[in-house]
Design an enzyme around this catalytic site. Structure first.
Site, PDB file in Angstrom:
ATOM      1  N   ASP A 277      -0.910  -7.385   1.637  1.00  0.00           N
ATOM      2  CA  ASP A 277      -0.278  -6.064   1.569  1.00  0.00           C
ATOM      3  C   ASP A 277       1.237  -6.146   1.719  1.00  0.00           C
ATOM      4  O   ASP A 277       1.826  -5.697   2.714  1.00  0.00           O
ATOM      5  CB  ASP A 277      -0.881  -5.181   2.678  1.00  0.00           C
ATOM      6  CG  ASP A 277      -0.365  -3.751   2.621  1.00  0.00           C
ATOM      7  OD1 ASP A 277      -0.561  -3.028   3.633  1.00  0.00           O
ATOM      8  OD2 ASP A 277       0.240  -3.358   1.602  1.00  0.00           O
TER       9      ASP A 277
ATOM     10  N   HIS B   7       0.812  -1.226   0.000  1.00  0.00           N
ATOM     11  CA  HIS B   7       0.000   0.000   0.000  1.00  0.00           C
ATOM     12  C   HIS B   7       0.839   1.266   0.000  1.00  0.00           C
ATOM     13  O   HIS B   7       0.313   2.376  -0.112  1.00  0.00           O
ATOM     14  CB  HIS B   7      -1.001  -0.003   1.164  1.00  0.00           C
ATOM     15  CG  HIS B   7      -0.448   0.455   2.481  1.00  0.00           C
ATOM     16  ND1 HIS B   7      -0.226  -0.410   3.535  1.00  0.00           N
ATOM     17  CD2 HIS B   7      -0.075   1.681   2.922  1.00  0.00           C
ATOM     18  CE1 HIS B   7       0.253   0.273   4.560  1.00  0.00           C
ATOM     19  NE2 HIS B   7       0.361   1.551   4.212  1.00  0.00           N
TER      20      HIS B   7
ATOM     21  N   SER C 198       4.283   2.035   8.232  1.00  0.00           N
ATOM     22  CA  SER C 198       3.863   1.045   7.212  1.00  0.00           C
ATOM     23  C   SER C 198       5.046   0.424   6.499  1.00  0.00           C
ATOM     24  O   SER C 198       5.990   1.110   6.109  1.00  0.00           O
ATOM     25  CB  SER C 198       3.006   1.741   6.149  1.00  0.00           C
ATOM     26  OG  SER C 198       1.802   2.212   6.695  1.00  0.00           O
TER      27      SER C 198
HETATM   28  C1  LIG Z   1       0.610   1.354   9.880  1.00  0.00           C
HETATM   29  C2  LIG Z   1      -0.717   1.928   9.487  1.00  0.00           C
HETATM   30  C3  LIG Z   1      -1.137   1.931   8.173  1.00  0.00           C
HETATM   31  C4  LIG Z   1      -2.362   2.469   7.839  1.00  0.00           C
HETATM   32 BR1  LIG Z   1      -2.905   2.419   6.029  1.00  0.00          BR
HETATM   33  C5  LIG Z   1      -3.216   3.031   8.793  1.00  0.00           C
HETATM   34  N1  LIG Z   1      -4.478   3.556   8.379  1.00  0.00           N
HETATM   35  C6  LIG Z   1      -5.551   2.664   8.263  1.00  0.00           C
HETATM   36  N2  LIG Z   1      -5.781   1.627   9.056  1.00  0.00           N
HETATM   37  C7  LIG Z   1      -6.949   1.047   8.624  1.00  0.00           C
HETATM   38  C8  LIG Z   1      -7.357   1.735   7.498  1.00  0.00           C
HETATM   39  N3  LIG Z   1      -6.484   2.725   7.311  1.00  0.00           N
HETATM   40  C9  LIG Z   1      -2.802   3.037  10.141  1.00  0.00           C
HETATM   41  C10 LIG Z   1      -3.347   3.474  11.344  1.00  0.00           C
HETATM   42 CL1  LIG Z   1      -4.887   4.251  11.550  1.00  0.00          CL
HETATM   43  C11 LIG Z   1      -2.476   3.199  12.337  1.00  0.00           C
HETATM   44  N4  LIG Z   1      -1.375   2.588  11.816  1.00  0.00           N
HETATM   45  C12 LIG Z   1      -1.557   2.475  10.476  1.00  0.00           C
END
Ligand SMILES: Cc1cc(Br)c(Nc2ncc[nH]2)c2c(Cl)c[nH]c12
Length: 306
Positions: free
Chosen positions: A102, A53, A232
């Site tokens: 992912d 992502h 992420s």
């Molecule tokens: C690591 C990380 C990635 C993403 Br994409 C997030 N966003 C999200 N999670 C569910 C839908 N979109 C978050 C959140 Cl919020 C906290 N850590 C995350």
């Protein structure tokens, strides 16, 4: 010894990158919209493992830079997301973001020369992990790796976040210890996915938390730190006798604990912000569930998959 995976400097005076020599930052230039950043892990001489992502289908390799530590920059030859990753797959069911599969592998334009601040982390079901676990090769199987690493219960693991040290303005890398909920607590961990703002109208949580995910976070028995969006793609790591094995890739979470803050502060031992709700959970792609893809994409990297 340079080819050994998951080996790091342990002494407290060692630099951040020497303690986490596989840690990379991935910067994606979005024309007109600045940069987006993700984390990743060096898994072989040419490849970095991260989250799919982090990229969109229009991102080109020329727009992506991989930085190892503070100053080793690499250009990118290719980005290969898992073929089953499809963020919009459940759009017609009102689920805007779907993070199944992912994961992505970024091929660097040139080889990483192993050093104290550049070394790959161990991947499950490779001979390197059998050696790191001090088990006999080739008797030890991939199944043995899963039994040894993802034991039933609260499995101690950690992820690394870059943060601003309270005293020193310098950025630093901080290890956040979390428990993988691999027990009867797994159900409760996964159920909290519905608390994510994007998933309020999800009826059955297994629609968004598929077999591919490991779940961390929560307040039982003690409060686990949480991820931020900027984390992420980073690795979820299990330490075993001072060797480090990656079992997950940080994919998504319920609460973004860094939102509207530049960088989380490195508070040792405490959650980044006090009092985040017990339902603040994080979800990571379980590498044991994407092995055929890993083997195929890394087949020429000499990792000796079991
Ligand atoms: C690591 C990380 C990635 C993403 Br994409 C997030 N966003 C999200 N999670 C569910 C839908 N979109 C978050 C959140 Cl919020 C906290 N850590 C995350």
């Amino acid at each position: 010894v340079l080819s050994m995976c998951g080996l790091a400097k342990e002494h407290t005076q060692a630099r951040d990158q020497e303690k986490n020599p596989w840690h990379v930052t991935i910067s994606i230039r979005r024309p007109g919209r600045g940069f987006e950043h993700c984390k990743g892990s060096l898994v072989s001489e040419y490849y970095v493992l991260t989250a799919a992502h982090c990229f969109t289908i229009v991102d080109k390799a020329e727009e992506i830079t991989v930085t190892l530590g503070e100053n080793q920059r690499f250009e990118v030859a290719a980005v290969r997301s898992h073929p089953l990753y499809q963020i919009g797959k459940l759009k017609d069911r009102g689920i805007s973001e779907f993070y199944d599969y992912d994961v992505a592998l970024v091929k660097l334009a040139k080889k990483v020369i192993p050093s104290v601040s550049a070394r790959p982390i161990c991947l499950p079901c490779t001979a390197g992990t059998t050696r790191a676990l001090r088990k006999p090769h080739p008797q030890t199987t991939c199944r043995n790796h899963e039994e040894l690493l993802l034991t039933i219960g609260n499995v101690p693991s950690f992820f690394v976040t870059d943060c601003k040290h309270e005293d020193v303005q310098a950025k630093g890398l901080s290890r956040k210890t979390v428990k993988i909920r691999n027990s009867e607590k797994k159900i409760g961990c996964e159920a909290d996915a519905k608390k994510a703002s994007q998933y309020v109208n999800v009826t059955d949580v297994s629609q968004v938390v598929t077999e591919r995910f490991l779940c961390t976070g929560g307040a039982d028995p003690e409060v686990d730190p949480n991820t931020c969006k900027g984390d992420s793609g980073g690795p979820l790591i299990i330490p075993k006798r001072q060797r480090y094995i990656q079992v997950g890739v940080i994919s998504w979470g319920v609460v973004d604990v860094c939102r509207n803050r530049k960088l989380p502060v490195c508070e040792t031992g405490r959650n980044r912000h006090e009092g985040f709700p017990a339902h603040a959970r994080d979800f990571h792609i379980n590498l044991f569930k994407v092995l055929p893809w890993l083997r195929e994409e890394l087949r020429d990297e000499g990792l000796d998959f079991l």
